[in-house]
Design a protein around this motif. Sequence first.
Motif, short mmCIF file in Angstrom:
data_model
loop_
_atom_site.label_atom_id
_atom_site.label_comp_id
_atom_site.label_asym_id
_atom_site.label_seq_id
_atom_site.Cartn_x
_atom_site.Cartn_y
_atom_site.Cartn_z
N LEU A 131 0.85 -1.20 0.00
CA LEU A 131 0.00 0.00 0.00
C LEU A 131 0.88 1.24 0.00
N HIS A 132 0.35 2.32 -0.55
CA HIS A 132 1.08 3.58 -0.55
C HIS A 132 0.21 4.66 0.07
N PHE A 133 0.66 5.20 1.19
CA PHE A 133 -0.09 6.28 1.82
C PHE A 133 0.80 7.08 2.76
N ASP A 134 0.26 8.24 3.13
CA ASP A 134 0.88 9.12 4.11
C ASP A 134 0.37 8.68 5.48
N VAL A 135 1.28 8.46 6.41
CA VAL A 135 0.90 7.93 7.72
C VAL A 135 0.02 8.92 8.50
N GLN A 136 -0.02 10.19 8.04
CA GLN A 136 -0.90 11.17 8.69
C GLN A 136 -2.35 10.99 8.26
N GLN A 137 -2.55 10.13 7.28
CA GLN A 137 -3.90 9.91 6.75
C GLN A 137 -3.96 8.49 6.18
N ILE A 138 -4.20 7.52 7.05
CA ILE A 138 -4.12 6.11 6.65
C ILE A 138 -5.47 5.68 6.05
N MET A 154 8.23 8.79 12.59
CA MET A 154 7.67 9.97 13.27
C MET A 154 8.58 11.19 13.24
N GLU A 155 9.90 10.94 13.24
CA GLU A 155 10.82 12.08 13.24
C GLU A 155 10.86 12.79 11.89
N HIS A 156 10.25 12.15 10.85
CA HIS A 156 10.22 12.75 9.51
C HIS A 156 8.89 13.46 9.22
N VAL A 157 7.86 13.15 10.02
CA VAL A 157 6.50 13.54 9.69
C VAL A 157 6.18 14.94 10.23
N ALA A 158 5.48 15.75 9.42
CA ALA A 158 5.17 17.12 9.85
C ALA A 158 4.30 17.11 11.10
N ASP A 159 3.19 16.37 11.05
CA ASP A 159 2.28 16.32 12.19
C ASP A 159 2.34 14.91 12.80
N MET A 164 0.37 9.50 14.94
CA MET A 164 0.22 8.58 16.08
C MET A 164 -1.26 8.28 16.32
N ARG A 165 -2.11 9.30 16.20
CA ARG A 165 -3.56 9.07 16.38
C ARG A 165 -4.10 8.16 15.28
N GLU A 166 -3.54 8.27 14.08
CA GLU A 166 -3.96 7.42 12.97
C GLU A 166 -3.60 5.95 13.24
N LEU A 167 -2.39 5.73 13.77
CA LEU A 167 -1.99 4.37 14.12
C LEU A 167 -2.95 3.79 15.16
N HIS A 168 -3.30 4.64 16.13
CA HIS A 168 -4.22 4.20 17.19
C HIS A 168 -5.60 3.88 16.61
N ARG A 169 -6.03 4.70 15.69
CA ARG A 169 -7.36 4.52 15.08
C ARG A 169 -7.49 3.20 14.32
N VAL A 170 -6.47 2.85 13.53
CA VAL A 170 -6.59 1.65 12.69
C VAL A 170 -6.37 0.36 13.48
N LEU A 171 -5.80 0.50 14.69
CA LEU A 171 -5.57 -0.68 15.52
C LEU A 171 -6.87 -1.13 16.18
N GLN A 225 -0.55 10.31 24.62
CA GLN A 225 -1.52 11.36 24.28
C GLN A 225 -2.33 11.01 23.03
N ALA A 226 -1.79 10.11 22.21
CA ALA A 226 -2.52 9.66 21.02
C ALA A 226 -3.53 8.57 21.37
N GLY A 227 -3.53 8.13 22.64
CA GLY A 227 -4.51 7.16 23.08
C GLY A 227 -3.96 5.81 23.49
N PHE A 228 -2.67 5.59 23.25
CA PHE A 228 -2.07 4.28 23.53
C PHE A 228 -1.74 4.11 25.00
N GLN A 229 -1.70 2.85 25.44
CA GLN A 229 -0.93 2.50 26.63
C GLN A 229 0.45 2.14 26.11
N VAL A 230 1.49 2.56 26.82
CA VAL A 230 2.85 2.39 26.30
C VAL A 230 3.74 1.67 27.31
#
Length: 260
Positions: A131-138, A154-159, A164-171, A225-230
């Motif tokens: 798949l090809h996508f921007d991790v800010q909008q999965i 994450m160190e490359h991404v503007a937002d 991180m919230r997107e990763l949490h959402r799709v999980l 803060q994105a919703g995960f337990q870490v």
Amino acid sequence: MKQLIKFSLNHIPRPVLQRIAGWAVPVAGLFYKYRRRGGVECPVCGAKYRKFLPYGYVQPRPNALCPKCLSLERHRLLWLYLTRETDLLTAFPRTLHIAPEVCIMRHLKPHFKSHPGQYVTADLESPLADLHFDVQQIPLADGSVDVVICNHIMEHVADDRRAMRELHRVLKPGGWGIVLSPVDRDYEQTYEDDSITDPDERTRIFGQYDHRRIYGADYADRLRQAGFQVADIDYAATFTEAERRLYALPADHMYVVYKV
Ligand SMILES: [Zn+2]
């Protein structure tokens, strides 16, 4: 060798590097033949050498790159964690691997062959990815994956907070993931400055030409803060000193995220 690698990384375009790395690095590896005492072993591919090759953009690190599978220190730590501490290889969970580390993808892809569709790779542009996508909008539905692996993005991404919230959402609730980034624990707070865009300035300040920030000791909090337990795990510390030397493991922490 150190100077040669530093020169190559800084002066040869990345696509060309990727093309020649496949044979040039193993050839370089011939000069690093295994020595029984004080040798190294790559847990990802099993190869043994006198030591690993140096690697790094600004200041090459000695004993870093596996000449056979191109694993770096952090890849070896990740592979050990995935294979020893999780059920990834036995339970075949639906796994989303973003910007897949090639040395690890090479194992997971054939391993998941008997479970079609369970292992999906994604990247902004790499032709190797499914798949090809921007991790800010999965472009995946809420709760559609069991496991997410997303490292050094994450160190490359503007937002990054949005990513991180997107990763949490799709999980799926009950799902887990590994979300690693370079973290400098000497910084209490993450240092970022959107006004720094010049590649040379970014290298000087953030350590690499395309990095946007240096995460500090608050990295896990940002994931929370994105919703995960870490779980913030000093994983290399669970190995003996001899093992840490044998595999050339970094002191990096593992950040394992959970969605409850
Ligand atoms: Zn290897």
